[in-house]
Design a protein around this motif. Structure first.
Motif, short mmCIF file in Angstrom:
data_model
loop_
_atom_site.label_atom_id
_atom_site.label_comp_id
_atom_site.label_asym_id
_atom_site.label_seq_id
_atom_site.Cartn_x
_atom_site.Cartn_y
_atom_site.Cartn_z
N SER A 257 -10.63 -7.01 17.66
CA SER A 257 -11.67 -6.23 18.33
C SER A 257 -12.95 -7.06 18.44
O SER A 257 -13.22 -7.91 17.61
N VAL A 258 -13.71 -6.77 19.48
CA VAL A 258 -14.96 -7.49 19.71
C VAL A 258 -15.97 -7.07 18.64
O VAL A 258 -15.98 -5.94 18.18
N ILE A 259 -16.80 -8.02 18.22
CA ILE A 259 -17.81 -7.74 17.20
C ILE A 259 -19.14 -7.49 17.89
O ILE A 259 -19.63 -8.36 18.61
N ASN A 260 -19.69 -6.30 17.71
CA ASN A 260 -21.00 -5.96 18.28
C ASN A 260 -22.08 -6.29 17.27
O ASN A 260 -22.04 -5.82 16.14
N LEU A 261 -23.04 -7.09 17.70
CA LEU A 261 -24.10 -7.53 16.80
C LEU A 261 -25.39 -6.76 17.05
O LEU A 261 -25.61 -6.24 18.13
N SER A 262 -26.24 -6.74 16.03
CA SER A 262 -27.59 -6.25 16.24
C SER A 262 -28.57 -7.40 16.07
O SER A 262 -28.21 -8.47 15.58
N LYS A 263 -29.80 -7.17 16.50
CA LYS A 263 -30.82 -8.22 16.52
C LYS A 263 -30.93 -8.92 15.17
O LYS A 263 -30.97 -8.28 14.13
N GLY A 264 -30.94 -10.25 15.23
CA GLY A 264 -31.11 -11.05 14.02
C GLY A 264 -29.80 -11.35 13.30
O GLY A 264 -29.77 -12.15 12.37
N GLN A 265 -28.70 -10.75 13.73
CA GLN A 265 -27.42 -11.01 13.08
C GLN A 265 -26.87 -12.36 13.50
O GLN A 265 -27.00 -12.77 14.66
N LYS A 266 -26.24 -13.04 12.54
CA LYS A 266 -25.60 -14.32 12.82
C LYS A 266 -24.12 -14.18 12.52
O LYS A 266 -23.75 -13.48 11.57
N ILE A 267 -23.31 -14.83 13.33
CA ILE A 267 -21.87 -14.70 13.12
C ILE A 267 -21.19 -16.02 13.43
O ILE A 267 -21.61 -16.76 14.31
N ASP A 268 -20.16 -16.28 12.67
CA ASP A 268 -19.40 -17.49 12.87
C ASP A 268 -18.55 -17.38 14.14
O ASP A 268 -18.02 -16.32 14.44
N LEU A 269 -18.45 -18.46 14.90
CA LEU A 269 -17.61 -18.46 16.10
C LEU A 269 -16.32 -19.25 15.89
O LEU A 269 -15.23 -18.74 16.13
N THR A 270 -16.44 -20.50 15.47
CA THR A 270 -15.27 -21.37 15.46
C THR A 270 -14.43 -21.23 14.19
O THR A 270 -13.22 -21.40 14.22
N LYS A 271 -15.06 -20.92 13.07
CA LYS A 271 -14.32 -20.85 11.80
C LYS A 271 -13.30 -19.71 11.84
O LYS A 271 -12.17 -19.88 11.42
N THR A 272 -13.75 -18.56 12.36
CA THR A 272 -12.84 -17.41 12.42
C THR A 272 -11.97 -17.43 13.67
O THR A 272 -11.09 -16.61 13.81
N ASN A 273 -12.24 -18.34 14.57
CA ASN A 273 -11.43 -18.49 15.79
C ASN A 273 -10.97 -19.94 15.90
O ASN A 273 -11.45 -20.69 16.75
N PRO A 274 -10.05 -20.37 15.02
CA PRO A 274 -9.64 -21.77 15.03
C PRO A 274 -9.09 -22.16 16.40
O PRO A 274 -8.42 -21.36 17.05
N GLY A 275 -9.45 -23.36 16.83
CA GLY A 275 -8.99 -23.81 18.14
C GLY A 275 -9.92 -23.42 19.27
O GLY A 275 -9.70 -23.80 20.42
N LEU A 276 -10.98 -22.66 18.97
CA LEU A 276 -11.94 -22.27 20.01
C LEU A 276 -12.76 -23.50 20.41
O LEU A 276 -13.47 -24.05 19.60
N THR A 277 -12.61 -23.92 21.65
CA THR A 277 -13.38 -25.08 22.11
C THR A 277 -14.17 -24.78 23.37
O THR A 277 -15.20 -25.40 23.60
N LYS A 278 -13.69 -23.83 24.18
CA LYS A 278 -14.41 -23.53 25.42
C LYS A 278 -14.78 -22.06 25.42
O LYS A 278 -13.93 -21.19 25.24
N ILE A 279 -16.08 -21.81 25.62
CA ILE A 279 -16.53 -20.42 25.67
C ILE A 279 -17.22 -20.14 27.00
O ILE A 279 -17.75 -21.04 27.65
N MET A 280 -17.17 -18.89 27.40
CA MET A 280 -17.92 -18.41 28.54
C MET A 280 -18.98 -17.48 27.96
O MET A 280 -18.67 -16.58 27.18
N VAL A 281 -20.24 -17.74 28.32
CA VAL A 281 -21.34 -16.90 27.87
C VAL A 281 -21.75 -16.05 29.07
O VAL A 281 -22.22 -16.58 30.08
N GLY A 282 -21.52 -14.76 28.96
CA GLY A 282 -21.87 -13.84 30.04
C GLY A 282 -23.14 -13.10 29.71
O GLY A 282 -23.32 -12.63 28.58
#
Length: 192
Positions: free
Chosen positions: A2-27
């Motif tokens: 499931s997608v993780i919804n963040l609130s202001k000031g929250q930081k979250i890991d991208l690549t560690k929890t998504n091994p193999g993630l190399t290309k992202i689209m920022v919408g």
């Protein structure tokens, strides 16, 4: 997953929890509230590639509608949307995490209102602004940050950023407003 919804000031890991993630689209997306001024809104998404001191490496490290990709090709803007009509993303940037030069510590994503002063527009007239990060290879949305409605007279927003943490990448939901439009951001990130 499931997608993780963040609130202001929250930081979250991208690549560690998504091994193999190399290309992202920022919408990035938004809705504008029509008002008696009658001018169309033209919001612009941009990215700044900055070093550990928070300063852009060069003019070419500012990715926007007149410079659609970074010199090394690691960050690419897919093009200007002048109306913001319709659902979903209004503008998108593609980031190849492996190609981002080692001198770049953060990639900062911003939204500004084109000709805001001339048209008497500000982010108080904009609603439902969001940023989302999608795995560009699987098209799976990983993270989403909805900014909420806590802006009034600001004409530029720093929406969020991806940043290096050791060998990994993380996302920071920022949601800070600035006065002075794009010019204030260019100064903030050390460009002329």
């Amino acid at each position: 997953m499931s997608v993780i919804n963040l609130s202001k000031g929250q930081k979250i890991d991208l690549t560690k929890t998504n091994p193999g993630l190399t290309k992202i689209m920022v919408g990035l997306g938004w809705d504008t509230n029509r008002y008696s001024g009658g001018h169309d809104f033209d919001l612009d998404a941009s990215a700044f590639l900055v070093d550990q001191n928070g300063k852009a490496l060069s003019d070419k490290s500012f990715i926007f509608y007149n410079n659609l990709q970074s010199e090394d090709g690691s960050v690419v803007h897919t093009g200007d949307n002048r109306t913001g009509d319709g659902d979903g993303d209004d503008e998108q940037l593609l980031v190849n995490l492996r190609q981002v030069p080692s001198a770049v510590h953060r990639v900062v994503f911003t939204v500004t209102i084109h000709d805001a002063d001339t048209r008497s527009q500000n982010f108080g007239q904009v609603s439902n602004a969001f940023i989302r990060i999608v795995n560009d290879e699987t098209h799976e949305e990983i993270v989403r940050y909805d900014l909420g409605e806590d802006f009034s007279i600001e004409t530029a927003l720093v929406v969020g950023e991806i940043y290096r943490h050791g060998n990994e990448w993380k996302f920071n939901a920022i949601g800070s407003g600035f006065h002075g439009g794009l010019a204030s951001l260019i100064t903030e990130f050390g460009l002329n």
